[in-house]
Design an enzyme around this catalytic site. Structure first.
Site, PDB file in Angstrom:
ATOM      1  N   ARG A 229       0.851  -1.187   0.000  1.00 22.30           N
ATOM      2  CA  ARG A 229       0.000   0.000   0.000  1.00 22.30           C
ATOM      3  C   ARG A 229       0.891   1.242   0.000  1.00 22.30           C
ATOM      4  O   ARG A 229       1.932   1.287   0.669  1.00 22.30           O
ATOM      5  CB  ARG A 229      -0.893   0.037   1.245  1.00 22.30           C
ATOM      6  CG  ARG A 229      -2.099  -0.864   1.162  1.00 22.30           C
ATOM      7  CD  ARG A 229      -3.125  -0.389   0.129  1.00 22.30           C
ATOM      8  NE  ARG A 229      -4.299  -1.259   0.095  1.00 22.30           N
ATOM      9  CZ  ARG A 229      -4.493  -2.248  -0.785  1.00 22.30           C
ATOM     10  NH1 ARG A 229      -3.592  -2.497  -1.724  1.00 22.30           N
ATOM     11  NH2 ARG A 229      -5.603  -2.962  -0.748  1.00 22.30           N
ATOM     12  N   HIS A 277      -1.646   0.729  -9.834  1.00 27.47           N
ATOM     13  CA  HIS A 277      -2.301  -0.213  -8.902  1.00 27.47           C
ATOM     14  C   HIS A 277      -2.914  -1.393  -9.669  1.00 27.47           C
ATOM     15  O   HIS A 277      -4.114  -1.662  -9.573  1.00 27.47           O
ATOM     16  CB  HIS A 277      -3.370   0.507  -8.059  1.00 27.47           C
ATOM     17  CG  HIS A 277      -3.731  -0.240  -6.809  1.00 27.47           C
ATOM     18  ND1 HIS A 277      -4.002   0.377  -5.606  1.00 27.47           N
ATOM     19  CD2 HIS A 277      -3.851  -1.580  -6.560  1.00 27.47           C
ATOM     20  CE1 HIS A 277      -4.299  -0.539  -4.693  1.00 27.47           C
ATOM     21  NE2 HIS A 277      -4.204  -1.738  -5.256  1.00 27.47           N
TER      22      HIS A 277
HETATM   23  P1  NDP Z   1      -1.616 -11.345   4.595  1.00 26.44           P
HETATM   24  O1  NDP Z   1      -2.552 -10.853   5.637  1.00 26.44           O
HETATM   25  O2  NDP Z   1      -1.700 -12.767   4.169  1.00 26.44           O
HETATM   26  O3  NDP Z   1      -0.101 -11.087   5.034  1.00 26.44           O
HETATM   27  C1  NDP Z   1       0.316  -9.925   5.658  1.00 26.44           C
HETATM   28  C2  NDP Z   1       1.732 -10.132   6.146  1.00 26.44           C
HETATM   29  O4  NDP Z   1       2.215  -8.897   6.680  1.00 26.44           O
HETATM   30  C3  NDP Z   1       1.845 -11.174   7.263  1.00 26.44           C
HETATM   31  O5  NDP Z   1       2.989 -11.945   7.085  1.00 26.44           O
HETATM   32  C4  NDP Z   1       1.977 -10.315   8.513  1.00 26.44           C
HETATM   33  O6  NDP Z   1       2.703 -10.903   9.571  1.00 26.44           O
HETATM   34  C5  NDP Z   1       2.748  -9.146   7.967  1.00 26.44           C
HETATM   35  N1  NDP Z   1       2.593  -7.967   8.822  1.00 26.44           N
HETATM   36  C6  NDP Z   1       1.470  -7.269   9.073  1.00 26.44           C
HETATM   37  N2  NDP Z   1       1.731  -6.258   9.925  1.00 26.44           N
HETATM   38  C7  NDP Z   1       3.052  -6.325  10.205  1.00 26.44           C
HETATM   39  C8  NDP Z   1       3.913  -5.572  11.013  1.00 26.44           C
HETATM   40  N3  NDP Z   1       3.469  -4.530  11.713  1.00 26.44           N
HETATM   41  N4  NDP Z   1       5.206  -5.936  11.071  1.00 26.44           N
HETATM   42  C9  NDP Z   1       5.669  -6.993  10.378  1.00 26.44           C
HETATM   43  N5  NDP Z   1       4.888  -7.762   9.577  1.00 26.44           N
HETATM   44  C10 NDP Z   1       3.595  -7.427   9.507  1.00 26.44           C
HETATM   45  O7  NDP Z   1      -1.820 -10.372   3.337  1.00 26.44           O
HETATM   46  P2  NDP Z   1      -1.571 -10.691   1.796  1.00 26.44           P
HETATM   47  O8  NDP Z   1      -0.237 -11.260   1.646  1.00 26.44           O
HETATM   48  O9  NDP Z   1      -2.717 -11.443   1.252  1.00 26.44           O
HETATM   49  O10 NDP Z   1      -1.632  -9.203   1.183  1.00 26.44           O
HETATM   50  C11 NDP Z   1      -0.728  -8.212   1.602  1.00 26.44           C
HETATM   51  C12 NDP Z   1      -1.155  -6.850   1.090  1.00 26.44           C
HETATM   52  O11 NDP Z   1      -0.907  -6.737  -0.309  1.00 26.44           O
HETATM   53  C13 NDP Z   1      -2.639  -6.519   1.194  1.00 26.44           C
HETATM   54  O12 NDP Z   1      -3.000  -6.147   2.511  1.00 26.44           O
HETATM   55  C14 NDP Z   1      -2.757  -5.361   0.220  1.00 26.44           C
HETATM   56  O13 NDP Z   1      -2.482  -4.136   0.884  1.00 26.44           O
HETATM   57  C15 NDP Z   1      -1.667  -5.638  -0.798  1.00 26.44           C
HETATM   58  N6  NDP Z   1      -2.208  -5.984  -2.107  1.00 26.44           N
HETATM   59  C16 NDP Z   1      -1.916  -5.176  -3.177  1.00 26.44           C
HETATM   60  C17 NDP Z   1      -2.368  -5.484  -4.429  1.00 26.44           C
HETATM   61  C18 NDP Z   1      -1.996  -4.670  -5.618  1.00 26.44           C
HETATM   62  O14 NDP Z   1      -2.529  -4.892  -6.711  1.00 26.44           O
HETATM   63  N7  NDP Z   1      -1.059  -3.728  -5.479  1.00 26.44           N
HETATM   64  C19 NDP Z   1      -3.220  -6.665  -4.672  1.00 26.44           C
HETATM   65  C20 NDP Z   1      -3.457  -7.444  -3.493  1.00 26.44           C
HETATM   66  C21 NDP Z   1      -2.973  -7.099  -2.260  1.00 26.44           C
HETATM   67  P3  NDP Z   1       2.130 -12.185  10.366  1.00 26.44           P
HETATM   68  O15 NDP Z   1       2.064 -13.277   9.334  1.00 26.44           O
HETATM   69  O16 NDP Z   1       3.141 -12.466  11.399  1.00 26.44           O
HETATM   70  O17 NDP Z   1       0.777 -11.781  10.863  1.00 26.44           O
HETATM   71  C1  OXD Z   2      -6.095  -5.705  -3.177  1.00 25.25           C
HETATM   72  C2  OXD Z   2      -5.656  -4.727  -4.170  1.00 25.25           C
HETATM   73  O1  OXD Z   2      -6.058  -5.420  -1.979  1.00 25.25           O
HETATM   74  O2  OXD Z   2      -5.922  -4.940  -5.387  1.00 25.25           O
HETATM   75  O3  OXD Z   2      -6.485  -6.813  -3.590  1.00 25.25           O
HETATM   76  O4  OXD Z   2      -5.032  -3.728  -3.822  1.00 25.25           O
END
Ligand code: NDP
Ligand code: OXD
Length: 314
Positions: A229, A277
């Site tokens: 993000r 995006h």
């Molecule tokens: P998940 O919820 O599966 O994974 C999030 C990861 O981030 C976990 O490993 C979590 O740790 C870690 N995390 C969260 N907060 C912290 C922190 N404060 N410090 C360290 N690690 C942290 O999410 P996804 O992998 O499915 O997606 C990730 C993000 O990708 C989405 O939230 C979205 O913002 C973005 N996204 C962007 C897209 C685009 O087109 N640009 C499309 C889809 C998603 P833990 O496992 O230990 O909880």
């Molecule tokens: C998502 C994105 O969160 O597209 O899936 O950003």
């Protein structure tokens, strides 16, 4: 109407069409005409809905985010307190791995330099570091981070990841928590952000953070790739880092404000790749199928999968 496609900036029609086919016993609509229509909504399928809109659905049972991220919903102070489900789907995951891999390769293989040379009709080659000498670090080892890490391991990169809790990814080093962040950054040449946007991750990537990346790598300098993000980066600091040599390059799919303003200095930087995006789009067919399966399971009395922890914010 029992399904409400509440989206802004997206065409709702492909979603209405696919879900109507998959759930013929439900009425699917995208533009409820009145509060009486909203009172019939059981499931909201939402992408950046107008704040307060879902609070007008008194019989809502479940909110489905149409993306993997949920910051666009949790920022609504009036979001109804019903189960919130996010997207976890192989189609979206594969798209993200494609984009991340594309950007890692582009910086590692100096594609920006070669494209500039091509435009100038210049034939000049540079030394090429082997993938195993390039250290990629992934912020966030969730669904998307783990798969991107695995793909990069298969390509031969020296991969590590960082998350809140300890994770395991074959072939990659896994760092956990604030106490291991310095070590993770110090061994990273190409940093990939796949963190969700939460209070803890907002503005995490500032100039000081980028200064902690490795400066002794096999590529020309550190690179930052962001598909998580835009709110996790400080954009003025990014511009500074990209112009003062702290960063050699960046690929950015997400921004603090989208669309990125035409006046942003990021557009003019030759060492930056900007995409609008699109790293991992939600495909209406694949994601409608995923949600239809969840609704059918829920109505058969089974638990919903991929529920969001509202306290954690993801
Ligand atoms: P998940 O919820 O599966 O994974 C999030 C990861 O981030 C976990 O490993 C979590 O740790 C870690 N995390 C969260 N907060 C912290 C922190 N404060 N410090 C360290 N690690 C942290 O999410 P996804 O992998 O499915 O997606 C990730 C993000 O990708 C989405 O939230 C979205 O913002 C973005 N996204 C962007 C897209 C685009 O087109 N640009 C499309 C889809 C998603 P833990 O496992 O230990 O909880
Ligand atoms: C998502 C994105 O969160 O597209 O899936 O950003």
């Amino acid at each position: 109407m029992s399904l409400f496609i509440a989206v802004s900036g997206w065409n709702p029609q492909p979603w209405v069409k696919r879900l109507s086919t998959r759930l013929p016993d439900h009425r699917v609509a995208s533009h409820p005409a009145s509060d009486s229509d909203l009172s019939k909504v059981r499931y909201a399928l939402a992408w950046k809905p107008e704040p307060g809109l879902l609070a007008r659905c008194p019989n809502l049972e479940v909110i489905f985010s149409l993306g993997a991220g949920v910051d666009h919903l949790l920022s609504d102070p009036h979001l109804p307190d019903v189960p919130l489900v996010r997207v976890v789907d192989p189609d979206l995951t594969a798209r993200m791995s494609e984009w991340v891999t594309l950007q890692v390769l582009l910086h590692h293989r100096r594609q920006l330099t070669y494209l500039a040379q091509q435009r100038a009709r210049v034939w000049k080659d540079y030394e090429q570091a082997a993938a195993h000498r390039v250290r990629v670090g992934i912020l966030g080892l969730g669904v998307l981070g783990k798969e991107a890490a695995s793909v990069l391991v298969r390509l031969g990169y020296d991969v590590a990841g960082w998350a809140r809790s300890r994770k395991q990814v074959d072939g990659a080093a896994c760092f956990a928590g604030a106490s291991e962040l310095d070590d993770f950054l110090a061994r990273t040449d190409i940093l990939v952000n796949l963190l969700p946007l939460t209070d803890e991750t907002r503005h995490l990537v500032d100039h000081g953070f980028l200064s902690r990346l490795a400066r002794d790598g096999a590529i020309d300098g550190p690179v930052f790739i962001n598909a998580g993000r835009g709110g996790s980066q400080v954009e003025t600091d990014l511009v500074r880092a990209l112009t003062d040599g702290t960063l050699a390059g960046a690929s950015l799919d997400v921004f603090e404000t989208e669309p990125l303003a035409a006046t942003s200095p990021l557009w003019d930087l030759e060492n930056v790749v900007i995409t609008p995006h699109i790293a991992a789009d939600s495909d209406p067919e694949a994601i409608s199928d995923y949600i239809a399966e969840q609704i059918l399971a829920h109505e058969a009395g089974n638990p919903l999968a991929n529920l969001v922890d509202r306290n954690a914010g993801y």
